[in-house]
Write a protein that holds these residues in place. Structure first.
Motif, PDB file in Angstrom:
ATOM      1  N   ASP A 176       0.805  -1.223   0.000  1.00 44.12           N
ATOM      2  CA  ASP A 176       0.000   0.000   0.000  1.00 44.12           C
ATOM      3  C   ASP A 176       0.840   1.276   0.000  1.00 44.12           C
ATOM      4  N   ALA A 177       2.061   1.195  -0.491  1.00 46.22           N
ATOM      5  CA  ALA A 177       2.924   2.376  -0.480  1.00 46.22           C
ATOM      6  C   ALA A 177       2.312   3.540  -1.248  1.00 46.22           C
ATOM      7  N   ASP A 178       1.698   3.259  -2.391  1.00 45.10           N
ATOM      8  CA  ASP A 178       1.125   4.344  -3.190  1.00 45.10           C
ATOM      9  C   ASP A 178      -0.042   5.018  -2.476  1.00 45.10           C
ATOM     10  N   GLN A 179      -0.803   4.249  -1.721  1.00 48.72           N
ATOM     11  CA  GLN A 179      -1.938   4.818  -0.987  1.00 48.72           C
ATOM     12  C   GLN A 179      -1.473   5.657   0.201  1.00 48.72           C
ATOM     13  N   LEU A 180      -0.240   5.452   0.620  1.00 49.13           N
ATOM     14  CA  LEU A 180       0.286   6.204   1.760  1.00 49.13           C
ATOM     15  C   LEU A 180       1.072   7.444   1.348  1.00 49.13           C
ATOM     16  N   TYR A 181       1.919   7.326   0.313  1.00 47.43           N
ATOM     17  CA  TYR A 181       2.971   8.325   0.102  1.00 47.43           C
ATOM     18  C   TYR A 181       2.935   9.058  -1.237  1.00 47.43           C
ATOM     19  N   ASP A 182       1.989   8.736  -2.099  1.00 47.12           N
ATOM     20  CA  ASP A 182       1.924   9.429  -3.388  1.00 47.12           C
ATOM     21  C   ASP A 182       1.421  10.852  -3.162  1.00 47.12           C
ATOM     22  N   SER A 183       2.322  11.792  -3.150  1.00 46.54           N
ATOM     23  CA  SER A 183       1.978  13.165  -2.769  1.00 46.54           C
ATOM     24  C   SER A 183       1.027  13.838  -3.755  1.00 46.54           C
ATOM     25  N   SER A 184       0.933  13.310  -4.962  1.00 45.23           N
ATOM     26  CA  SER A 184       0.038  13.901  -5.953  1.00 45.23           C
ATOM     27  C   SER A 184      -1.399  13.456  -5.779  1.00 45.23           C
ATOM     28  N   ASN A 185      -1.598  12.362  -5.077  1.00 44.70           N
ATOM     29  CA  ASN A 185      -2.947  11.822  -4.950  1.00 44.70           C
ATOM     30  C   ASN A 185      -3.400  11.607  -3.509  1.00 44.70           C
ATOM     31  N   VAL A 186      -2.502  11.770  -2.561  1.00 46.23           N
ATOM     32  CA  VAL A 186      -2.865  11.676  -1.151  1.00 46.23           C
ATOM     33  C   VAL A 186      -3.023  13.100  -0.623  1.00 46.23           C
ATOM     34  N   ALA A 187      -4.252  13.501  -0.371  1.00 43.14           N
ATOM     35  CA  ALA A 187      -4.531  14.882   0.036  1.00 43.14           C
ATOM     36  C   ALA A 187      -3.736  15.263   1.283  1.00 43.14           C
ATOM     37  N   HIS A 188      -3.263  16.483   1.292  1.00 41.30           N
ATOM     38  CA  HIS A 188      -2.397  16.943   2.386  1.00 41.30           C
ATOM     39  C   HIS A 188      -3.047  16.760   3.750  1.00 41.30           C
ATOM     40  N   ASP A 189      -4.286  17.155   3.905  1.00 39.37           N
ATOM     41  CA  ASP A 189      -4.917  17.116   5.230  1.00 39.37           C
ATOM     42  C   ASP A 189      -5.177  15.711   5.740  1.00 39.37           C
ATOM     43  N   THR A 190      -5.088  14.701   4.868  1.00 40.42           N
ATOM     44  CA  THR A 190      -5.324  13.325   5.303  1.00 40.42           C
ATOM     45  C   THR A 190      -4.061  12.635   5.795  1.00 40.42           C
ATOM     46  N   ARG A 191      -2.906  13.240   5.616  1.00 40.62           N
ATOM     47  CA  ARG A 191      -1.635  12.555   5.864  1.00 40.62           C
ATOM     48  C   ARG A 191      -1.402  12.269   7.346  1.00 40.62           C
TER      49      ARG A 191
END
Length: 393
Positions: free
Chosen positions: A104-119
């Protein structure tokens, strides 16, 4: 590249990596063992520096408060490993991605698709697990580089990942300053040399060659491509950035004080990371936004230099302690074409302002007079100041 927080809309953040893009050639560069050794040693040096900057982040500081201008440090550490793995190990010729070594690396760290406020709310691995992921990616990248020394595409992405890590190390300096954490370099960053009283240097202007020339022996970012002639009118620019003493006069006249200034016992102080210190009148003012720099210029009867003017004058200026705002809006050069990491430049054109130079927290690998930094005009958390030009009669 630094995954600047809160600088775009969700629609902008998703507009990346849709199609495979040709990797730009490193024209004129013949690879040999020494060159490969340099790539490897730079990658290792970037990791050592990043590890040093993040060494004091633990406990509650792993996430910290949810702010628009920072990332949660634990997320940012993992993102650095994800970026290196994505481009150096997973990105195929067709543009498809191989699986990550981290589920699940892409669901965690893809900065283009993981909204900032959800991190802050993601199921992130522990700090130990995150550092293990980074170490595994680095080991695999170095092994691949040793196996494929003539792989030009790989060499390009290794250099990209190296500079990406350097930039995040600087961004985490900003986080330390913003949140009042100790200086990650044990006090080195707090010692900024004082400047002499700024003098003005006259330039005749003319046609100036802006942008990178094809065949330069360095990593070239897409927003530097390619060289073109720019007309520059005669101008007069300050030899040094605006000092605290100069900016204090503007503040005393009713202007806005910099982000980390306060008055105590009738005297101005500024916060450097977790310490309040007396304001050094001759040090360059820092932590001012582009908007505040513009207000100062209006008050002082001066103006900011354009990007072209700053770069033309750079060989005769004292610079390197602070990023410096220019009057220029971040925009593509003629014939711009995005490189494979398409989210580096094009989503931010026409909304951000160009900064030139470097700061004390900028690794030397990143520093070049042609490098174009860019931030929103209201950002004052970065290590930025400015110098002025005389108004044209």
């Amino acid at each position: 590249m630094r995954c600047r927080p809160a600088r775009s809309s969700p629609a902008q953040r998703s507009a990346v990596w849709r199609l495979p893009v040709r990797v730009p050639a490193a024209a004129g560069v013949t690879m040999n063992k020494r060159a490969i050794d340099t790539l490897s040693s730079d990658l290792l040096a970037a990791r050592d520096h990043f590890a040093s900057v993040t060494a004091g982040i633990d406990g509650e500081r792993l996430l910290g408060p949810k702010l628009a201008i920072v990332n949660p440090p634990l997320w940012e550490i993992g993102h650095v490993g994800w970026f290196q793995e994505r481009w150096c190990l997973r990105y195929g010729e067709s543009g498809r991605l191989a699986p990550s070594i981290l589920p699940d690396a892409d669901q965690l760290y893809d900065s283009s698709n993981v909204a900032h406020d959800t991190r802050w709310d993601l199921p992130l691995p522990s700090l130990a697990g995150t550092r293990s992921y980074l170490a595994g990616v680095l080991e695999l990248t170095l092994a691949r580089l040793a196996r494929e020394p003539e792989n030009e595409r790989l060499r390009y992405f290794v250099r990209l990942a190296t500079l990406h890590e350097d930039m995040h190390a600087e961004a985490l300096h900003y986080t330390h300053q913003t949140l009042g954490y100790p200086d990650p370099r044990s006090g080195d960053a707090a010692r900024m040399s004082s400047g002499s009283v700024p003098e003005f240097i006259d330039f005749a202007g003319g046609r100036f060659r802006m942008g990178a020339e094809r065949g330069e022996d360095r990593f070239i970012f897409d927003n530097e491509k390619w060289a073109h002639d720019v007309p520059v009118a005669p101008f007069s620019i300050s030899s040094h950035p605006v000092t605290n003493a100069q900016f204090r006069e503007y503040v005393d006249a009713g202007g806005t004080a910099p982000r980390y200034w306060k008055k105590a016992g009738g005297e101005w102080q500024e916060r450097r990371f977790d310490h309040w210190i007396a304001l050094d009148p001759q040090a360059p003012v820092r932590h001012v936004s582009w908007n505040e720099a513009q207000d100062y210029c209006r008050w002082a009867g001066r103006r900011l230099p354009s990007e072209a003017q700053w770069q033309l004058a750079s060989s005769r200026l004292q610079w390197g302690e602070l990023w410096e705002w220019t009057s220029s809006t971040f925009a593509p050069f003629p014939g711009f074409s995005a490189d494979p990491y398409a989210d580096y430049s094009q989503p931010w054109f026409h909304t951000h302002k160009v900064l030139k130079g470097a700061s004390f927290a900028t690794p030397r690998r990143v520093v070049h007079a042609a490098f174009r930094n860019f931030y929103l005009p209201q950002r004052a958390d970065i290590f930025a100041g400015f110098r002025t030009c005389k108004m044209t009669p």
